[in-house]
Design a protein around this motif. Sequence first.
Motif, short mmCIF file in Angstrom:
data_model
loop_
_atom_site.label_atom_id
_atom_site.label_comp_id
_atom_site.label_asym_id
_atom_site.label_seq_id
_atom_site.Cartn_x
_atom_site.Cartn_y
_atom_site.Cartn_z
N ASP A 175 0.82 -1.21 0.00
CA ASP A 175 0.00 0.00 0.00
C ASP A 175 0.86 1.27 0.00
N VAL A 176 0.39 2.25 -0.75
CA VAL A 176 1.08 3.54 -0.86
C VAL A 176 0.11 4.64 -0.42
N VAL A 177 0.63 5.60 0.37
CA VAL A 177 -0.19 6.74 0.76
C VAL A 177 0.56 8.02 0.39
N ILE A 178 -0.19 8.97 -0.19
CA ILE A 178 0.36 10.27 -0.57
C ILE A 178 -0.36 11.34 0.24
N LEU A 179 0.41 12.24 0.85
CA LEU A 179 -0.12 13.25 1.76
C LEU A 179 -0.01 14.63 1.12
N LEU A 180 -1.13 15.36 1.09
CA LEU A 180 -1.20 16.68 0.45
C LEU A 180 -1.51 17.73 1.51
N HIS A 181 -0.58 18.65 1.72
CA HIS A 181 -0.68 19.60 2.83
C HIS A 181 -1.57 20.80 2.49
N GLY A 182 -1.73 21.66 3.50
CA GLY A 182 -2.59 22.82 3.35
C GLY A 182 -1.83 24.13 3.25
N PHE A 183 -2.58 25.23 3.21
CA PHE A 183 -2.06 26.59 3.14
C PHE A 183 -1.99 27.17 4.54
N PRO A 184 -0.94 27.89 4.91
CA PRO A 184 0.24 28.30 4.13
C PRO A 184 1.47 27.50 4.52
N THR A 185 1.27 26.27 4.94
CA THR A 185 2.35 25.52 5.56
C THR A 185 3.01 24.56 4.57
N SER A 186 3.29 23.32 4.95
CA SER A 186 4.12 22.47 4.10
C SER A 186 3.93 21.01 4.47
N SER A 187 4.72 20.15 3.84
CA SER A 187 4.67 18.72 4.13
C SER A 187 5.00 18.42 5.59
N TYR A 188 5.68 19.36 6.25
CA TYR A 188 6.03 19.15 7.66
C TYR A 188 4.78 19.07 8.55
N ASP A 189 3.63 19.49 8.02
CA ASP A 189 2.35 19.33 8.75
C ASP A 189 2.08 17.87 9.10
N TRP A 190 2.70 16.94 8.38
CA TRP A 190 2.43 15.51 8.60
C TRP A 190 3.45 14.87 9.54
N ASN A 191 4.32 15.65 10.14
CA ASN A 191 5.43 15.06 10.90
C ASN A 191 4.97 14.24 12.10
N LYS A 192 3.85 14.61 12.71
CA LYS A 192 3.41 13.90 13.91
C LYS A 192 2.78 12.55 13.61
N ILE A 193 2.37 12.33 12.35
CA ILE A 193 1.77 11.03 12.02
C ILE A 193 2.63 10.25 11.03
N TRP A 194 3.81 10.76 10.70
CA TRP A 194 4.65 10.14 9.68
C TRP A 194 5.08 8.72 10.08
N GLU A 195 5.67 8.60 11.25
CA GLU A 195 6.18 7.28 11.66
C GLU A 195 5.07 6.23 11.79
N PRO A 196 3.94 6.55 12.43
CA PRO A 196 2.85 5.56 12.46
C PRO A 196 2.37 5.15 11.08
N GLY A 244 9.29 27.71 7.49
CA GLY A 244 8.92 27.08 6.22
C GLY A 244 8.29 28.07 5.25
N LEU A 245 7.50 28.99 5.80
CA LEU A 245 6.88 30.02 4.95
C LEU A 245 7.93 30.98 4.40
N ARG A 246 8.85 31.42 5.25
CA ARG A 246 9.86 32.41 4.84
C ARG A 246 10.95 31.82 3.96
N TYR A 247 11.12 30.51 3.97
CA TYR A 247 12.15 29.87 3.15
C TYR A 247 11.94 30.25 1.67
N ASN A 248 13.01 30.69 1.02
CA ASN A 248 12.93 31.15 -0.38
C ASN A 248 11.93 32.30 -0.56
N ASP A 249 11.78 33.14 0.48
CA ASP A 249 10.88 34.31 0.41
C ASP A 249 9.44 33.94 0.09
#
Length: 326
Positions: A61-82, A229-234
């Motif tokens: 099984d493969v799962v793909i995670l799509l984040h929200g505004f204005p943040t990033s993929s790091y939004d999934w860090n708390k559920i990544w390992e499980p 994460g927001l300020r990265y690369n302006d």
Amino acid sequence: MREWWVHVGLICIPLLAVYLHIPPPQLSSALQKWHAAGEVFNFRGREIFYRDSYGALGSSDVVILLHGFPTSSYDWNKIWEPLTQRFHRVIALDFLGFGFSDKPRPHKYSIFEQASVVEALVAHLGLTNTRVNVVSHDYGDTVALELLYRSDQNRTGHLNFNSLCLSNGGLFPETHYPRLLQKLLKDSSFLAPVLTRLTNYLLFQKGIGDVFGPYTQPTDAEFWDMWTGLRYNDGNLVLDSILQYINQRLQHRERWVGALTSTFVPLHMIYGPLDPVNPHPQFISLYQQLVQRSTVTVLDEHISHYPQLEDPNGFLNAYFNFIHSF
């Protein structure tokens, strides 16, 4: 008196200039670790950051995670390992204009382009013919609906959905209430360049804090990581362009809500009911009325707009129950 104002001006103007060109903050150790674990691929000359972790043995099984505004993929860090303990591959990306991905300007950002970014990543990873599970949040919900539309229309290069789990996204313009700054940025071509320059950590912290529950507020370190994460690369300078997605939701409501209501892909909604952007009960009542094939989990009453961060265990339990139901 005139000379006094001249002196004040001479002092304030360079100070303001320095303030408006303040360099982005340094990455925390947690963000450095996240960044180091990822890779980039090229999409139409732009670098897109993604993470691809191999996990559970014996699972395909493969799962793909799509984040929200204005943040990033790091939004999934708390559920990544499980998730890696349940799925063979766990994949997340930073959309164009977000996180560690390129943030071109000027650029006409659109949900359609972000959907194509996801399709390109899937092709890059050799998963074009693989059925994938998609979990999305906020802005990512709308990207998921465009992907769903393309899939149901059997478009070339489309994702092969195994399931779709949405969470706290403004799916319906009539039940979506953007924050004041978002409205100003998306609708004011005159003010937007000034406001994006004036955006600072305190304003950001207040805005993000308002869409978390009172008992589930991010820590100071978590607020700072979101801001970094927001300020990265302006990234603050492209907020007005990205926010056109709110207008796109209204313009393409029939396309995206139609895809949601007509699909036979297994659907689930995980919802934090204290969300001021998609308020209870208006949002979830309309969702249940229109999307009758979907199952729904409403989390505890104190959970707001970021359920995967505010209640990671509740989010995971709801998602695993859904995955095991079909």
